[in-house]
Scaffold this active site. Structure first.
Site, PDB file in Angstrom:
ATOM      1  N   ILE A 166      -9.468  -1.076  -0.201  1.00  0.00           N
ATOM      2  CA  ILE A 166      -9.964   0.006  -1.044  1.00  0.00           C
ATOM      3  C   ILE A 166      -9.176   1.259  -0.728  1.00  0.00           C
ATOM      4  CG2 ILE A 166     -11.846   0.546   0.576  1.00  0.00           C
ATOM      5  CD1 ILE A 166     -13.487   1.335  -1.986  1.00  0.00           C
ATOM      6  N   ALA A 167      -8.702   1.940  -1.773  1.00  0.00           N
ATOM      7  CA  ALA A 167      -7.798   3.084  -1.607  1.00  0.00           C
ATOM      8  C   ALA A 167      -8.485   4.356  -2.080  1.00  0.00           C
ATOM      9  CB  ALA A 167      -6.505   2.846  -2.384  1.00  0.00           C
ATOM     10  N   SER A 213     -10.809  14.100   3.811  1.00  0.00           N
ATOM     11  CA  SER A 213     -12.228  13.876   3.510  1.00  0.00           C
ATOM     12  C   SER A 213     -12.652  14.450   2.164  1.00  0.00           C
ATOM     13  CB  SER A 213     -13.100  14.490   4.620  1.00  0.00           C
ATOM     14  OG  SER A 213     -12.852  13.873   5.859  1.00  0.00           O
ATOM     15  N   THR A 227      -6.456   0.746   5.022  1.00  0.00           N
ATOM     16  CA  THR A 227      -6.642  -0.416   5.888  1.00  0.00           C
ATOM     17  C   THR A 227      -6.492  -1.701   5.091  1.00  0.00           C
ATOM     18  OG1 THR A 227      -8.166   0.825   7.298  1.00  0.00           O
ATOM     19  CG2 THR A 227      -8.255  -1.579   7.435  1.00  0.00           C
ATOM     20  N   GLU A 251     -20.838   1.430   4.989  1.00  0.00           N
ATOM     21  CA  GLU A 251     -19.597   1.645   5.731  1.00  0.00           C
ATOM     22  C   GLU A 251     -19.867   2.272   7.088  1.00  0.00           C
ATOM     23  OE1 GLU A 251     -15.287   3.967   5.332  1.00  0.00           O
ATOM     24  OE2 GLU A 251     -16.727   4.035   3.676  1.00  0.00           O
ATOM     25  N   GLN A 310     -20.823   3.152  45.762  1.00  0.00           N
ATOM     26  CA  GLN A 310     -21.951   3.761  45.057  1.00  0.00           C
ATOM     27  C   GLN A 310     -21.535   4.398  43.734  1.00  0.00           C
ATOM     28  OE1 GLN A 310     -23.960   7.526  46.375  1.00  0.00           O
ATOM     29  NE2 GLN A 310     -25.710   6.154  46.744  1.00  0.00           N
ATOM     30  N   GLY A 322      -5.401   2.779  37.783  1.00  0.00           N
ATOM     31  CA  GLY A 322      -4.127   2.740  37.057  1.00  0.00           C
ATOM     32  C   GLY A 322      -3.993   1.556  36.126  1.00  0.00           C
ATOM     33  N   THR A 364     -15.883  12.052   9.678  1.00  0.00           N
ATOM     34  CA  THR A 364     -15.738  12.502  11.062  1.00  0.00           C
ATOM     35  C   THR A 364     -17.095  12.817  11.686  1.00  0.00           C
ATOM     36  OG1 THR A 364     -15.552  14.826  10.445  1.00  0.00           O
ATOM     37  CG2 THR A 364     -13.508  13.539  10.507  1.00  0.00           C
TER      38      THR A 364
END
Length: 385
Positions: free
Chosen positions: A124-125, A133, A161, A248, A285, A346, A371
């Site tokens: 979907i575009a 937004s 997507t 969504e 701990q 790390g 957002t």
């Protein structure tokens, strides 16, 4: 706390899905990340498994389920394995709802069988380079041909997507000028064949995370779209988008919840095995307290997410409810995954460890689908503020 969301059928589906992921996804996932998407035939395998048709009516080849619980299980099992199904999640989670809700009987009989099988993948575009937004401000247009047989589509979209591999795209475009007092009027949704002349896939965008999920740019230059491919009523597209935002945002929340829970599992396993100063990291701990905090916060989130699923299945999840669960889920996931990565030291920064993938993949959840700031605005409005 014991969850009561699922029954035996759900758990049987979970086991089937877990085995599928172990055999068909995990061994190849590193290659998918390098390529930027799964191989196209993977989506046919998902179709064979029935993932795309769970919520489609039986008369079109689906399973006829009406619950979002199966989607929640997909989110949990992919998170548990620290993988995704590429860009295909928008196919059943977002696009199917538009086809079922607004498609005519003819359209559904024509489009749904290949949708369910994975032969025709959808995207979907909505988003455009200059709008973000502000969907009402989109510049992609479609005008009716002089003979009234087709629309002529022009414009561009970004952050789409599944757009690279999509066979068909639901394109939101302006089909009539907006009145001065309401920019939301005049947007429509067209089901566009990606093989159409003038339809072009631009860059496959390189992202921080979700690297096995294709995200692309699309452009349309005088693309002819049959009038029969208009989805729903002309000019009502913006309101259709609003109606589907609840689902969504719930989907994003469920994924974030599952990812946060998975991160705790990865951190537990790592800290039990890793030794520092001759002792397992899990014995310190600080490690215990951090994981205790994370587990408690995710437990609260899980209860909220499960309740949201129940409300959605009952048709009672409101726009504000969906905003609350998305806001809380994505913010909690961000905090929890960050803490779990820290416990890896790390090695948490190394991509060979699942926690690093989850960290990168989850960051966008506070951005797409609205957002966190937009969610707060929706919630504040519901409070009468």
């Amino acid at each position: 706390m014991r969850r009561t969301l699922y029954n035996q059928d759900h758990e049987a589906f979970r086991q089937t899905l877990r085995e599928f992921i172990a055999n068909e996804v995990t061994p190849y996932y590193a290659d998918w990340e390098q390529t930027g998407h799964p191989p196209r035939d993977f989506y046919l395998k998902l179709g064979e498994l029935g993932v795309f048709g769970i919520e489609a009516p039986e008369e079109y080849g689906g399973a006829g389920e009406t619950s979002v619980k199966y989607e929640a299980i997909v989110a949990e099992e992919t998170a548990r394995a620290a993988v995704t199904f590429g860009g295909s999640y928008v196919h059943p989670s977002l696009c199917l709802g538009y086809l079922l809700r607004y498609g005519t009987e003819r359209q559904k009989r024509e489009w749904l069988p290949s949708f369910i099988s994975g032969e025709q993948m959808y995207a979907i575009a909505m988003t455009e380079p200059g709008t973000g937004s502000d969907l009402a401000g989109m510049q992609t247009t479609a005008r009716l041909s002089p003979d009234g047989t087709h629309w002529i589509l022009n414009g561009s979209k970004t952050f789409i997507t599944g757009g690279v591999l999509a066979d068909r795209v639901l394109v939101v475009c302006r089909t009539s000028p907006a009145p001065a007092d309401n920019r939301r009027v005049g947007l429509s949704i067209l089901n566009v064949d990606a093989r159409s002349e003038g339809f072009a896939v631009g860059r496959k965008l390189e992202k921080l995370g979700l690297r096995a999920q294709d995200t692309g740019e699309l452009s349309f230059t005088d693309v002819k779209v049959p009038v029969e491919n208009l989805l729903g009523e002309e000019g009502q597209g913006f309101f259709y988008l609003g109606e589907n935002l609840v689902r969504e945002r719930l989907t994003i929340a469920l994924t974030a919840t599952a990812t946060a829970a998975a991160a705790i599992g990865f951190a537990k396993d790592y800290t039990k095995q890793r030794t520092v100063f001759g002792k397992p990291v899990a014995s310190f701990q600080n490690t215990k307290f951090v994981l205790a905090e994370c587990a408690t916060e995710v437990e609260a989130l899980q209860a909220m997410a499960d309740r949201a699923v129940e409300l959605h299945d009952a048709g009672e999840l409101t726009v504000a409810d969906a905003a609350k669960v998305k806001l809380f889920a994505t913010e909690v996931a961000g905090r929890v995954i960050d803490k779990c990565l820290q416990l890896h030291g790390g090695y948490g920064y190394m991509l060979e460890y699942p926690i690093a993938r989850l960290y990168a993949d989850t960051r966008v959840a506070r951005i797409y689908g609205g957002t966190s700031e937009v969610m707060k605005s929706v919630i504040a409005k519901d409070l009468g503020l």
